[in-house]
Scaffold this motif. Structure first.
Motif, PDB file in Angstrom:
ATOM      1  N   UNK A  37       0.843  -1.196   0.000  1.00  0.00           N
ATOM      2  CA  UNK A  37       0.000   0.000   0.000  1.00  0.00           C
ATOM      3  C   UNK A  37       0.878   1.246   0.000  1.00  0.00           C
ATOM      4  N   UNK A  38       1.985   1.164   0.714  1.00  0.00           N
ATOM      5  CA  UNK A  38       2.936   2.270   0.680  1.00  0.00           C
ATOM      6  C   UNK A  38       3.427   2.462  -0.747  1.00  0.00           C
ATOM      7  N   UNK A  39       3.762   1.336  -1.370  1.00  0.00           N
ATOM      8  CA  UNK A  39       4.249   1.375  -2.749  1.00  0.00           C
ATOM      9  C   UNK A  39       3.214   2.020  -3.668  1.00  0.00           C
ATOM     10  N   UNK A  40       1.951   1.633  -3.488  1.00  0.00           N
ATOM     11  CA  UNK A  40       0.895   2.216  -4.314  1.00  0.00           C
ATOM     12  C   UNK A  40       0.775   3.713  -4.072  1.00  0.00           C
ATOM     13  N   UNK A  41       0.946   4.115  -2.816  1.00  0.00           N
ATOM     14  CA  UNK A  41       0.931   5.541  -2.504  1.00  0.00           C
ATOM     15  C   UNK A  41       2.061   6.259  -3.212  1.00  0.00           C
ATOM     16  N   UNK A  42       3.206   5.602  -3.255  1.00  0.00           N
ATOM     17  CA  UNK A  42       4.351   6.198  -3.924  1.00  0.00           C
ATOM     18  C   UNK A  42       4.058   6.374  -5.417  1.00  0.00           C
TER      19      UNK A  42
END
Lengths: 241, 292, 306
Positions: B45-50
């Protein structure tokens, strides 16, 4: 001076800032049915967890048959002859009733086959034989409570710790359970039980210990306890003395 | 012995980046605290936010504020849907192990899906947009890092206020402490879990947005952060917000100092070893409760 | 008892087929796929002993796999030790690592144990990547000529798989098998009936690691090249988990079916797009865990009930 099967001396246990068990001295005599009662949160299950090795006391000693067992691990304590049930039943959900009891008998049996025979005997003793092939996870709580006892019995205990065995049972189940407890005593097994349903304790127990906020506040035969003002106050919060 | 300014620089970097670690960890810890679920897709999810921030900056222009504002509700929604459709049913049927496995599978699917559509290339926001820095006495910090710190701090404080002083917040806390008791008091624990999961996910997505100008963006970057998040959560104590925040800073500083004094290649190993050590000797963490 | 006879019979038939295949002159590529299937069966079985039977999910089996691979290869490259002896030592070293890991981490329950297996496996990977003078770092290690003809390798892995299945079966019907099931179902309750749960968890982890390490050594001696990204990543671990979950955790036939089905599919995807392959893996795990956690074996059982 009667024999002592189990004894605790100055047992203490705290969780964070809470004193769950405080200066607990108690004695269990062979062959008796001893009750441990008290309002919710009094520390009763903690005492059981300490005796059965699921928790370590902060200080104090526990002796079983004159041998110190204070820091002995749970499975070792079972092998020494103390068996326990859990308040929230813990069946081996995906296994049949028979297998549940069979595996419980295994640690004190020579073989898988012999353990099965012991399991069948216990099923018979508890009138559970018709259910032996049922999957434990699919049974209602009344039967699961009996299964808890069956598993404990399979370990050939000298002392049986029953943690709120009748909580959640309907009146006829309660009566049946009390009968089971009596018959277990007739087998020569000493019983130490935690309950907070007074109606069940009275006719069953030889002696009763009362706990409140982690401490023992009264001890004696059931009829004396029932009249003890400290006990009444603990349960009702008001002095009825 | 390195110069004092280099040492201070390392510590400053550690604190600034540690605040984002703390934000990530808080999301994870609230999910665990409320429903005993170990959310393995947290990193993704962090990656998607990035990627959200990255694409917005590249395609639409502008700074970080817009992606941030979009990330919060979007990720909350993603979290809620994921909880309702996947996490909740499996938690009921399969318990902790079931959710562990399903989130593991989901993580695998998400990272590879992203890799399929956006390729494995390491991306970063063009340097001219992120290179400005602020310096005092030889110690400097980029605007992005400072922005990340301030945003994280605000979010952490806001979140804590929410938990302490609002009715929903209190309901969530009671669900975490004792679900049965909460239910008896009329709390809709299913709904509280849904909200907690959504919030945890929202915090993760937001952290991703904050990290975009600072680190490379690539499909597997989530793995790095979720491992750090677990270290922080365990350090600070499962279910403890304060612990997660402070633990994050502690990890950030440890990493920077470790890189300075030992070797850079092993940077990620410090956290891992710390993780195992804490789990062994103080599983309740620095601030957590002893139930594990 | 009928189903047991059927299982035994089908097992013997399958075995006969497997032994006979090489004599029909299949292509090198087919042999390669068969070897991979058998290798994955081995890995699935070993993981399953810990994960399916005992209920302890490990995300770090790649460490044992990698330790096996590095041990036998380094012993061969540096000391000239035969890889077949090296394989056994690889298994032992992996088992030793597991015992160490187990004694340290088995105080942790369920998910925390799973995470610490992942953390320690990652540390192993980082060591392999950074200690390049010893392990070849990111470049890995290679063996420069074929150790044995493909057919021989095939029979070796087949033999190992048969041995593993027999060991798993023996455990499942023994006292230990009952204990493991109890631990899986409810660890506290198992302690309450006299089972030393910690001892058995460590023992199971060790046995599982031994077979996984052997698998790693075999892989190294067969492929003749590997690096940390091939043998020590979390994906390697996930693959072993995947085989067991899809086939059916907690059964012996589960990983067998899992491997037979999934390895050829993975191979197809590997040529087309390994990323798509992993994506499908992930989705399948999600679907299986959501709708049929018993795996294919569970579905099979349900079909046969009616």
């Amino acid at each position: 001076m009667t024999d002592i099967l189990l004894e605790t001396q100055n047992l203490n246990k705290r969780f964070g800032g809470l004193k769950a068990v405080s200066k607990m001295d108690l004695v269990v005599h062979p062959g008796e049915i001893l009750g441990l009662i008290g309002p919710n949160g009094a520390g009763k299950t903690t005492v059981f967890n300490l005796i059965s090795g699921f928790l370590r006391p902060d200080s104090g000693l526990i002796y079983f048959q004159s041998e110190e067992i204070t820091r002995v691990k749970a499975h070792e304590i079972c092998r020494k002859g103390i068996a326990r049930t859990f308040q929230l039943v813990k069946p081996f959900g995906k296994m049949t009733i028979l297998k549940n009891i069979q595996v419980s008998a295994l640690s004190k049996s020579d073989s898988v086959k012999k353990a099965e025979l012991i399991a069948l005997e216990i099923l018979d003793f508890l009138n559970l034989s018709p259910l032996k092939e049922k999957i434990a996870g699919e049974l209602p709580v009344g039967y699961l409570k009996l299964l808890e006892v069956a598993k404990a019995l399979a370990t050939k205990p000298k002392l049986l710790l029953l943690d709120e065995p009748i909580a959640g049972l309907n009146p006829s189940e309660v009566v049946r359970f009390m009968e089971v407890i009596r018959r277990i005593r007739e087998l020569g097994i000493t019983i130490f039980l935690v309950e907070h349903v007074m109606k069940a304790i009275m006719p069953l127990c030889d002696r009763v210990i009362v706990m409140h906020y982690g401490e023992k506040i009264a001890e004696g035969p059931p009829y004396e306890i029932a009249k003890d003002p400290k006990v009444i106050q603990a349960y009702l919060g008001v002095s009825y003395a | 012995m390195p110069k004092l300014t280099i040492l201070i620089q390392a510590i400053v970097n550690g604190v600034l980046i540690g605040s984002v670690y703390g934000l990530i960890a808080i999301g994870l810890t609230i999910i665990f605290g409320v429903m005993r679920v170990i959310n393995l897709i947290h990193g993704d999810l962090i990656m998607l936010g990035m990627y959200l921030a990255y694409w917005m900056v590249i395609l639409v222009g502008g700074g970080e504020v817009l992606p941030l504002l979009i990330a919060l509700p979007v990720f909350f929604l993603i979290g809620s849907i994921t909880f309702k459709s996947l996490v909740s049913p499996v938690a009921k049927a399969g318990g902790e192990m079931g959710t562990l496995l399903i989130t593991a599978g989901l993580s695998l699917a998400i990272t590879n899906f992203v890799q399929l559509i956006w390729k494995a290339d390491y991306r970063s926001i063009p340097a001219h947009l992120t290179s400005s820095a602020y310096s005092i006495a030889g110690v400097s910090a980029s605007y992005s890092l400072i922005f990340a710190f301030i945003t994280s701090a605000i979010l952490v404080v806001a979140f804590s206020i929410f938990l302490m002083f609002t009715e929903t917040g209190r309901a969530i806390r009671s669900t975490a402490q004792d679900p049965e008791a909460a239910m008896l008091m009329g709390v809709n624990i299913e709904r509280m879990m849904l909200i907690a999961f959504g919030l945890g996910v929202a915090l993760a997505g937001t952290a991703g947005v904050l990290l975009t100008p600072i680190f490379y963006v690539y499909p597997y970057v989530g793995f790095v952060y979720i491992v750090k998040a677990f270290v922080v959560v365990v350090l600070g104590g499962m279910g403890s917000i304060v612990g997660a925040a402070l633990g994050g800073i502690l990890l950030g500083v440890t990493e920077q100092l470790g890189t300075l004094f030992i070797a850079a290649g092993y940077k990620d190993a410090f956290g891992l070893i710390l993780f195992v050590l804490v789990l062994l000797f103080k599983p309740s963490g620095l601030f957590g409760r002893s139930r594990l | 008892m009928e189903s047991r006879k059927i299982t035994l019979l089908s097992g013997i038939v399958a075995l006969a087929i497997l032994i006979a295949i090489p004599f029909f002159g299949p292509s090198k590529y087919v042999m390669h796929i068969l070897i991979l299937v058998l290798l994955n069966m081995l890995l699935g079985q070993s993981w399953n002993l810990l994960g399916g039977f005992t209920g302890q999910i490990s995300f770090g089996h790649a460490a044992m796999y990698g330790i096996g691979a590095y041990t036998s290869t380094l012993l061969y490259l540096k000391l000239g030790l035969s890889p077949w002896i090296g394989m056994f030592l690889g298994g032992l070293l992996a088992a030793f690592y597991a015992t160490l890991l187990g004694t340290i981490t088995f105080r942790l329950r369920g998910p925390y144990f799973a995470l610490s297996t992942l953390a320690t496996a990652e540390v192993i990977r980082l060591i392999a990547q950074n200690w390049d003078t010893f392990t070849g770092g990111d470049d890995g290690l290679s063996i420069h000529f074929e150790i044995a003809p493909r057919v021989v390798e095939y029979f070796i892995i087949l033999g190992i798989v048969i041995a593993t299945v027999l060991v798993m079966h023996a455990i499942s019907i023994s006292r230990m098998g009952y204990y493991l099931s109890a631990i899986r179902e409810d660890e506290d309750a198992s302690r309450a009936i006299g089972i030393d749960a910690t001892k058995f968890k460590v023992l199971t982890l060790t046995i599982s690691a031994f077979f996984t390490g052997i698998g790693g050594s075999f892989f190294a001696s067969y492929q003749l090249y590997f690096n940390p990204h091939v043998v020590l990543t979390v994906h390697t671990s996930m693959q072993m988990i995947f085989i067991s979950i899809v086939g059916g955790m907690g059964t012996i036939i589960g990983p067998i079916i899992g491997a037979i089905l999934l390895v050829p599919i993975a191979e197809i995807f590997r040529v087309v797009s390994p990323t798509a392959n992993l994506l499908i893996y992930g989705l399948v795990i999600v679907v299986v865990m959501r709708f049929m956690p018993e795996g294919l074996v569970g579905i099979g059982k349900r079909l046969f009930k009616d």
